[in-house]
Design an enzyme around this catalytic site. Structure first.
Site, short mmCIF file in Angstrom:
data_model
loop_
_atom_site.label_atom_id
_atom_site.label_comp_id
_atom_site.label_asym_id
_atom_site.label_seq_id
_atom_site.Cartn_x
_atom_site.Cartn_y
_atom_site.Cartn_z
N ASN A 109 16.00 3.27 3.74
CA ASN A 109 15.04 3.68 4.77
C ASN A 109 15.56 3.16 6.11
O ASN A 109 15.46 1.96 6.40
CB ASN A 109 13.66 3.08 4.44
CG ASN A 109 12.59 3.58 5.38
OD1 ASN A 109 12.88 4.24 6.38
ND2 ASN A 109 11.35 3.25 5.07
N ARG A 139 15.28 8.14 2.92
CA ARG A 139 13.95 8.59 3.32
C ARG A 139 14.06 9.28 4.68
O ARG A 139 14.57 8.69 5.64
CB ARG A 139 13.02 7.39 3.43
CG ARG A 139 11.68 7.80 3.91
CD ARG A 139 10.83 6.63 4.30
NE ARG A 139 9.60 7.15 4.86
CZ ARG A 139 8.90 6.55 5.79
NH1 ARG A 139 9.28 5.39 6.27
NH2 ARG A 139 7.80 7.09 6.24
N ARG A 172 -3.78 3.57 14.86
CA ARG A 172 -3.87 5.00 15.23
C ARG A 172 -5.30 5.52 15.16
O ARG A 172 -6.05 5.14 14.26
CB ARG A 172 -2.99 5.83 14.28
CG ARG A 172 -1.52 5.72 14.58
CD ARG A 172 -0.69 6.50 13.58
NE ARG A 172 0.29 5.61 12.96
CZ ARG A 172 0.91 5.87 11.82
NH1 ARG A 172 0.70 6.99 11.18
NH2 ARG A 172 1.77 5.00 11.32
N HIS A 174 3.68 10.71 4.08
CA HIS A 174 3.45 9.86 2.89
C HIS A 174 3.64 10.65 1.59
O HIS A 174 3.12 10.25 0.54
CB HIS A 174 2.01 9.28 2.85
CG HIS A 174 1.73 8.24 3.88
ND1 HIS A 174 0.48 8.08 4.44
CD2 HIS A 174 2.51 7.28 4.45
CE1 HIS A 174 0.50 7.08 5.31
NE2 HIS A 174 1.74 6.58 5.33
N GLU A 205 7.78 3.92 -3.19
CA GLU A 205 8.51 5.07 -2.65
C GLU A 205 10.00 4.97 -2.97
O GLU A 205 10.67 5.98 -3.16
CB GLU A 205 8.27 5.15 -1.14
CG GLU A 205 6.85 5.56 -0.83
CD GLU A 205 6.39 5.24 0.58
OE1 GLU A 205 6.34 6.16 1.40
OE2 GLU A 205 6.08 4.07 0.85
#
Ligand code: AMP
Length: 401
Positions: A8, A90, A240, A179, A386
């Site tokens: 990542n 990713r 957010r 996601h 992940e």
């Protein structure tokens, strides 16, 4: 047996995990932060308990990758870099082109860079990571795994905004969702745990971390999700806003003498739990302040929970029912209060949590059920992974190719 690396790459960081596949044992994992600075930090741990931590100047991603690979040899995780069979990267944005993990060819890499239009910081950094690994281990297969790909099965009624249709046709303005790797992984783990075929399940996956999104999964496929054109849409998150009336943007611009970009920056970095509580973006801090009677923290927590709960209701309606609700990521896996309060409002649908199972620390770190014996819906806590999902994609694509 194959050694596969999940990568990542961010604009100034690089995270990796090296797996033995298909057993999914983690051989080593590590993180480099502050790439490009004099005081970059590298930390690597191996499955045998060896560690390396160092602060030094790391000029760029190429150097970061070289250092990681040298340490893997010196820490005796691999003898030769050719042992690394494949790397899986990713990638944040796959647009409409990528509907699943993809072997990286020069054409694919160019497309990923082109899609930086939608995710400027992320896709460029992701592509830099790919190039650095390709140069360092030319023998390894390279696979791109997209955050958006799992949601490409959404029907137009879910992914279109109610704006002039030509904006979608000409500019590809639509809901993409993010996601995806996590929602895909936890839904598969849930089906395994329930010993059911994914095709027979209607699942609502709640990925609640610093970033948060819900996903409605029917027949194993995403049919709706809360994040949108960008990861700003949907639930209230750590920093957010989630959903907001867009007319607020020009109003704030005028009142606060800000540009549109500055307002969006506030929506991304200073809103959500942090904005409402004016205390912290971390749910642990907000929860404990709320418990001590801090009004704004209590509000932040209530708004966070309300949005998750009402979206579960909406997705249950969309799928004509629900068989399993999954909680995952930092908040979903750990916050007893959030899980309890989200489900508390759903009792009229015969969705009931078992207080003791919800509070229990037993089986932490593995998939577990927290639903009451008389709940019509299975409620599960599934630790997301992940990186494993990326390694699985690399293995299955490499075997095919
Ligand atoms: P993630 O983005 O998945 O790493 O999740 C980060 C979020 O998880 C932060 O808001 C943390 O406060 C929250 N979190 C982590 N551990 C706990 C915990 N034990 N209880 C409640 N929230 C937690």
């Amino acid at each position: 047996m194959h050694k596969i690396m999940a990568v990542n790459a961010g604009s100034s960081s690089l995270k990796f995990q090296l797996f033995e596949m298909p057993s999914e044992d983690v051989l080593a994992k590590g993180l480099i932060e502050r790439i490009g600075m004099k005081d970059a930090v590298i930390s690597i741990k191996t499955h045998t308990g060896k560690k390396h931590e160092e602060v030094s100047h790391i000029a760029d991603h190429d150097q970061a990758v070289k250092m990681i690979l040298e340490f893997l040899i010196s820490l005796e995780v691999v003898k030769n870099l050719k042992e690394i069979y494949g790397t899986g990267h990713r990638i944040v944005h796959g647009g409409e082109q990528f509907t699943g993990a993809t072997i990286v060819t020069p054409k694919v890499l160019a497309k990923i860079e082109q899609l930086a239009e939608f995710a400027p910081l992320h896709n460029k950094a992701n592509a830099t990571g790919i190039r650095a690994f390709q140069e360092a281990i030319p023998t390894a297969k390279t696979v791109a795994v997209f955050d958006t790909a799992f949601h490409q099965t959404m029907p137009p009624a879910s992914f279109l905004y109610s704006i002039p249709y030509r904006y979608y046709q000409e500019h590809k303005i639509r809901k993409y969702g993010f996601h995806g790797t996590s929602h895909k992984y936890v839904s598969r783990e849930a089906a395994k745990f329930m010993n059911r075929d994914l095709k027979d399940l209607r699942i609502i996956s709640c990925h609640l971390g610093n970033g948060a999104s819900l996903c409605a999964i029917k027949d194993g496929k995403s049919i709706d999700t809360t994040m949108g054109f960008t990861p700003l849409e949907g639930l209230t998150m750590g920093t957010r806003t989630g959903n907001i009336d867009p007319a607020v943007v020009p109003y704030i611009m005028e009142k606060e003498n800000m540009s549109a970009a500055e307002v969006i920056d506030v929506f991304n970095k200073k809103s959500g739990l942090l904005g409402i509580s004016e205390l912290s973006s971390d749910l642990r801090d907000v929860t404990s302040a709320a418990q001590e009677g801090n009004y704004q923290s209590g509000l932040a927590l209530s708004i966070f929970i309300k949005r998750v709960r009402e979206t579960i209701g909406a997705y249950a309606v969309e799928m004509g029912g629900v068989d399993a609700i999954i909680f995952t990521a930092g908040v979903g896996e750990n916050s007893v209060i959030v899980r309890e309060q989200v489900i508390d409002g759903l009792q009229f649908m015969d969705i009931k949590v078992d207080k003791n199972l919800n509070e229990s620390n037993e089986n932490r770190g593995s998939t577990r059920s927290i639903s009451s014996f008389n709940s019509k819906v299975e409620i599960l806590v599934v630790p997301t992974d992940e990186e494993v999902e990326i390694a699985r994609d690399v293995l299955s694509l490499s075997n095919q190719g």
